[in-house]
Design an enzyme around this catalytic site. Structure first.
Site, PDB file in Angstrom:
ATOM      1  N   CYS A   1     -10.771  -3.483  -8.665  1.00  0.00           N
ATOM      2  CA  CYS A   1      -9.369  -3.283  -8.493  1.00  0.00           C
ATOM      3  C   CYS A   1      -9.388  -2.330  -7.501  1.00  0.00           C
ATOM      4  O   CYS A   1      -8.291  -2.436  -7.102  1.00  0.00           O
ATOM      5  CB  CYS A   1      -9.118  -2.481  -9.905  1.00  0.00           C
TER       6      CYS A   1
ATOM      7  N   ASP B   1      -0.386   4.628   0.595  1.00  0.00           N
ATOM      8  CA  ASP B   1      -0.218   6.183   2.095  1.00  0.00           C
ATOM      9  C   ASP B   1      -0.693   5.422   3.034  1.00  0.00           C
ATOM     10  O   ASP B   1      -1.211   4.886   3.516  1.00  0.00           O
ATOM     11  CB  ASP B   1      -1.613   7.019   1.431  1.00  0.00           C
TER      12      ASP B   1
ATOM     13  N   ASN C   1      -5.176   2.662  -3.667  1.00  0.00           N
ATOM     14  CA  ASN C   1      -6.420   3.049  -3.825  1.00  0.00           C
ATOM     15  C   ASN C   1      -6.184   4.519  -4.304  1.00  0.00           C
ATOM     16  O   ASN C   1      -5.726   5.490  -3.281  1.00  0.00           O
ATOM     17  CB  ASN C   1      -7.670   3.341  -3.089  1.00  0.00           C
ATOM     18  N   GLN C   2      -6.753   5.180  -5.744  1.00  0.00           N
ATOM     19  CA  GLN C   2      -6.841   6.793  -5.456  1.00  0.00           C
ATOM     20  C   GLN C   2      -8.052   7.148  -6.463  1.00  0.00           C
ATOM     21  O   GLN C   2      -8.334   7.919  -7.342  1.00  0.00           O
ATOM     22  CB  GLN C   2      -6.034   6.587  -6.498  1.00  0.00           C
TER      23      GLN C   2
ATOM     24  N   HIS D   1     -11.246   4.378  -9.211  1.00  0.00           N
ATOM     25  CA  HIS D   1     -12.836   4.720  -9.412  1.00  0.00           C
ATOM     26  C   HIS D   1     -12.971   4.836  -7.863  1.00  0.00           C
ATOM     27  O   HIS D   1     -12.281   4.965  -7.243  1.00  0.00           O
ATOM     28  CB  HIS D   1     -12.889   3.321  -9.434  1.00  0.00           C
TER      29      HIS D   1
ATOM     30  N   TYR E   1      -5.739  12.339  -0.209  1.00  0.00           N
ATOM     31  CA  TYR E   1      -6.082  12.659  -1.702  1.00  0.00           C
ATOM     32  C   TYR E   1      -4.493  13.496  -2.662  1.00  0.00           C
ATOM     33  O   TYR E   1      -4.757  14.457  -3.614  1.00  0.00           O
ATOM     34  CB  TYR E   1      -7.660  13.380  -2.279  1.00  0.00           C
TER      35      TYR E   1
ATOM     36  N   ASP F   1       1.044  -0.721   0.006  1.00  0.00           N
ATOM     37  CA  ASP F   1      -0.177  -0.402   0.147  1.00  0.00           C
ATOM     38  C   ASP F   1       0.685   1.013   0.136  1.00  0.00           C
ATOM     39  O   ASP F   1       2.130   1.322   0.815  1.00  0.00           O
ATOM     40  CB  ASP F   1      -0.708  -0.214   1.505  1.00  0.00           C
TER      41      ASP F   1
ATOM     42  N   LYS G   1      -9.315  -1.866  -3.664  1.00  0.00           N
ATOM     43  CA  LYS G   1      -9.629  -2.883  -2.307  1.00  0.00           C
ATOM     44  C   LYS G   1     -10.548  -2.452  -1.407  1.00  0.00           C
ATOM     45  O   LYS G   1     -10.669  -1.145  -1.295  1.00  0.00           O
ATOM     46  CB  LYS G   1      -7.805  -2.613  -1.528  1.00  0.00           C
TER      47      LYS G   1
HETATM   48 MG   LIG Z   1      -3.089   3.205   3.154  1.00  0.00          MG
HETATM   49 ZN   LIG Z   2     -10.958   0.546  -9.343  1.00  0.00          ZN
END
Ligand SMILES: [Mg+2]
Ligand SMILES: [Zn+2]
Length: 194
Positions: A114, A18, A59-60, A99, A27, A16, A116
């Site tokens: 995708c 962040d 995750n973004q 997403h 963000y 991971d 998490k």
């Molecule tokens: Mg994290």
């Molecule tokens: Zn995704």
């Protein structure tokens, strides 16, 4: 006849980003605000001697929410590679989910496999690089990371510096194999259990 080698035989550590590799700035896509956390460079260097390949899986949702453009993530990846290369560590891949089910940008607003805790990013890297998931690890700072790792069939380490995450229900896929207080401890746990 053409010789084929389709058995996945590489072992990976999925990381991971962040709160695990770099200080968590919500963000953030500004490379100048990225700071490696203590113990990360040394820990990864040690783990690389065991033959692990490193992948970021992150995750973004900032993309789906319209906080920054997907293209900005190239700068984030570059900066992370640069921060690690000072210590002789390389990431083999940087996988992200842009997403979110409740996004503001239509193209990125969806339920996906995708993001998490789903394991899509790990599975994609595994196919692409011939990774044996059972010999691999997922390291992250929340239980969604643990779940993604377990769903992919990896071993898992939760880095829970503030000792909050471990108080949540650790059931099913959300049960980490190991809990560490910081990255150095996580690296040592993997070293000992490889
Ligand atoms: Mg994290
Ligand atoms: Zn995704």
């Amino acid at each position: 006849m053409e010789k084929q080698n389709t058995m996945p035989n590489k072992k990976a550590i999925f990381l991971d980003k962040d709160g695990t590799l770099i200080r968590d700035v919500p963000y953030n896509a500004d490379p100048s605000k990225m700071e490696l956390l203590a113990g990360v460079a040394d820990g990864l260097r040690q783990l690389s001697t065991l033959g692990y390949t490193f992948f970021v899986v992150t995750n973004q949702a900032g993309v789906a929410k319209g906080y920054f453009r997907e293209e900005a993530l190239a700068g984030v990846e570059d900066r992370l590679q640069q921060l690690l290369s000072d210590s002789g560590v390389t990431l083999a891949g940087f996988y992200y989910c842009p997403h979110h089910p409740e996004g503001a940008v239509q193209a990125y607003t969806k339920r996906c496999h995708c993001r998490k805790p789903m394991p899509g990013l790990l599975l994609e890297a595994a196919v692409m690089y011939g990774i044996s998931l059972g010999d691999s690890w997922m390291v992250g700072d929340i239980l969604d990371d643990v779940e993604a790792g377990n769903r992919a069939g990896c071993k898992t380490v939760l880095i829970d510096e503030l000792r909050h995450e471990r108080k949540k229900p650790l059931d099913g896929y959300r049960h980490p194999a190991y809990i560490a207080d910081n990255f150095s401890e996580a690296a040592n746990l993997i070293l000992k259990n490889t």
